[in-house]
Design an enzyme around this catalytic site. Structure first.
Site, PDB file in Angstrom:
ATOM      1  N   HIS A 240       5.391 -81.171 -29.442  1.00 54.66           N
ATOM      2  CA  HIS A 240       4.179 -81.818 -28.941  1.00 54.66           C
ATOM      3  C   HIS A 240       4.570 -83.010 -28.072  1.00 54.66           C
ATOM      4  O   HIS A 240       5.324 -83.881 -28.501  1.00 54.66           O
ATOM      5  CB  HIS A 240       3.342 -82.284 -30.136  1.00 54.66           C
TER       6      HIS A 240
ATOM      7  N   SER B 194      -2.970 -83.997 -25.727  1.00 52.90           N
ATOM      8  CA  SER B 194      -3.222 -84.417 -27.093  1.00 52.90           C
ATOM      9  C   SER B 194      -4.626 -85.019 -27.191  1.00 52.90           C
ATOM     10  O   SER B 194      -5.609 -84.354 -26.850  1.00 52.90           O
ATOM     11  CB  SER B 194      -2.134 -85.395 -27.538  1.00 52.90           C
TER      12      SER B 194
ATOM     13  N   GLU C 117       4.402 -77.234 -31.653  1.00 54.14           N
ATOM     14  CA  GLU C 117       3.519 -78.396 -31.640  1.00 54.14           C
ATOM     15  C   GLU C 117       3.605 -79.227 -32.917  1.00 54.14           C
ATOM     16  O   GLU C 117       3.426 -80.445 -32.896  1.00 54.14           O
ATOM     17  CB  GLU C 117       2.067 -77.953 -31.434  1.00 54.14           C
TER      18      GLU C 117
END
Length: 535
Positions: A448, A225, A340
């Site tokens: 995610h 990330s 995601e």
């Protein structure tokens, strides 16, 4: 319809917070000598599957506390000490918001401080020259820490690497840019202090890795990330040259995320500072951190990229650097997950069909309308279609573009796509780990951050509802990652082969219980996104 910059500002909010539960020190300390003095580690409370004995060194300073006159300045080398420093306690987390909750990224109470520039080292074979892996946590550059239990390095260290995790300045403490700060800088630079922290940590690793059994000439940086965006940004920064030899990026790039509008961050910086009762840097550095956080929230400072083009750490937009082939020439392993956007990005429930068409044509002209057949499904609203398109642009497209740029400079590049579905749980909270989802713990898809426990081999330390299939995926991912850290190639004779990426075949390793290779994922829609748009 959301304005174009609005949607991308929202997409930049990579929300991965954390709650800390430091482990207590146990017996069998090990003492090593770093530049600043002797440090005494402790035995890890976890025995890795390899059976190796792992020593962890917690809370080692890699810079002086960035407080007082050092707030909003480049990190300064740490001071030396006398005697052996006990490295048995993790540091406080860098200053950030607490008591927020969103899907798996719930954060409650934990110790925070501006005195937070510390790192942690796990090692199992200090007498050997091992590859070093340095982890940058995610959290939108506004939250998180490197010492959450999910990032415990015992399993990776047990596979023969030195594992380093770091804390770095976050939010306005790590990324505020303002003309006053540039005016006092010898480089006329402001912002990106969080990137400078990472560079300082890598310099510390260069100077001290050998003391823990690490090879300073074989350092891999990896992150997820915002941590992955940092990896990408450091590849574009001349200040990080020579500090690492390989890179791994998980679920975020930097080649399509910094808009040209307010690229240096001054506009947002002025708005934040204007809400504070201070007109000089002396006064600003005396303001309480909670007041600064409140100003950041009230001015929506973090709604655009925290990483900015400051002229020193980043001389130009990273996409310009990569496109010109000026980035670090190192092997790269990178990829993204199937779902995601799950609970990560907001959905514009009010968007109309006309608004969706306007969004697509604003980005890609009339050819953007060609994306609709790939995303429309019965029952989806225009806002949900926009959400899916925007998620793929931010994640899938950005990662594929990053891979293409690295292949273009002749570097081995390995691309992956994870569609294995892990359980959803409170990633950073052990009490309670359970997350109640209407469709059950696996109804969030390959979300995610769903790769974190798998990459670190920590399915026995965090979460719940793990299966043998999850553990197999974790074993394969750890082995691929460690192989890459050793040699720049994830392959060995005990894993399914992972062919290198190239823009023609687009070989992509699909991460699941039995990994397979396909030639491109979501290729037709990403090809449309490659057409001139915001470039």
């Amino acid at each position: 319809m959301l304005r174009i910059f609005g949607i991308f500002h929202l997409l930049l909010l990579l929300g991965c917070g954390a709650e800390i539960e430091p482990m207590q020190a146990v017996s069998s300390p090990q003492t090593v000598f770093v530049e600043q003095g002797a440090v005494q580690g402790v035995e890890s409370p976890y025995t890795p599957a390899s059976g190796a004995s792992v020593t962890v060194f917690r809370g080692l300073p890699y810079a002086q506390p960035p407080v007082g006159d050092l707030r909003w300045r480049p990190p300064v080398a740490p001071s030396s000490w006398q005697g052996a420093r006990k490295a048995d306690t993790f540091s406080d987390s860098c200053y950030q918001l607490q008591h927020t909750s969103n899907f798996v990224w719930r954060r409650e109470a934990f110790a925070v401080s501006e005195d937070c520039l510390y790192l942690n080292v796990w090692t199992s074979q200090p007498a050997k020259k091992q590859p070093v892996m340095v982890w940058f946590h995610g959290g939108a550059h506004t939250s998180g820490q490197g010492h959450s239990p999910i990032f415990d390095g015992s399993e990776l260290a047990g596979q023969g690497v030195i594992l380093v995790t770091i804390n770095y300045r976050l939010g306005p403490f790590g990324f505020l840019a303002h003309p006053l700060l540039a005016g006092e800088s010898t480089h006329s630079s402001a912002g990106n202090y969080g990137l400078l922290d990472k560079i300082a940590a890598l310099k510390w690793v260069q100077n001290n890795a050998a003391a823990f059994g690490g090879d300073p000439n074989n350092v891999t940086i990896f992150g997820q990330s915002a941590g992955s965006q940092s990896v990408c940004a450091l590849m574009a920064s001349p200040l990080a040259e020579g500090l690492f030899s390989k890179a791994i990026g998980q679920s975020a790039a930097c080649v399509n995320t910094i808009p040209e509008q307010d690229a240096n961050g001054y506009e947002r910086g002025r708005a934040l500072v204007n809400t504070l009762d201070a007109t000089t840097l002396v006064a600003l550095r005396k303001i309480e951190p909670e007041t600064i956080l409140a100003a950041s929230e009230s001015t929506q400072w973090a709604d655009a990229s925290r990483i900015t083009v400051d002229g020193w750490v980043l001389p130009e937009l990273p996409d310009v650097t990569f496109k010109a082939g000026r980035q670090a020439k190192v092997p790269l392993l990178l990829g993204f997950l199937a779902n995601e956007g799950e609970a990560l990005f907001p959905v514009d429930l009010a968007l109309t069909d006309e608004g969706l068409d306007g969004f697509l044509t604003m980005l890609w002209g009339n050819k953007g309308l060609g994306l609709k057949p790939f995303y429309f499904q019965p029952g989806l609203t225009p806002g949900e279609v926009q959400h899916a398109v925007a998620t793929d642009y931010f994640m899938a497209f950005g990662m594929r573009r990053w891979a293409g740029y690295q292949h273009a400079v002749g570097q081995p590049t390995f691309f992956y796509f994870m569609d294995h579905v892990p359980p959803a749980f409170h990633l950073y909270m052990s009490e309670p780990p359970e997350l109640s989802l209407p469709g059950g713990p696996r109804s969030g898809g390959a979300y995610h951050s769903g790769d974190l426990a798998l990459v670190f081999g920590n399915t026995d330390k965090v979460g719940f509802d793990w299966t043998d299939a999850d553990r197999k995926v974790s074993q394969n991912m750890m082995r691929y990652w460690v192989n890459f850290a050793r040699s720049g190639n994830p392959n060995d004779d005990q894993l399914p082969p992972w062919p290198a990426f190239d823009p023609v075949l687009q070989n992509t390793q699909v991460i699941r219980e039995v990994p397979t290779t396909v030639q491109g994922v979501r290729r037709p829609q990403l090809d449309i996104m490659e057409l001139p748009a915001l470039q």
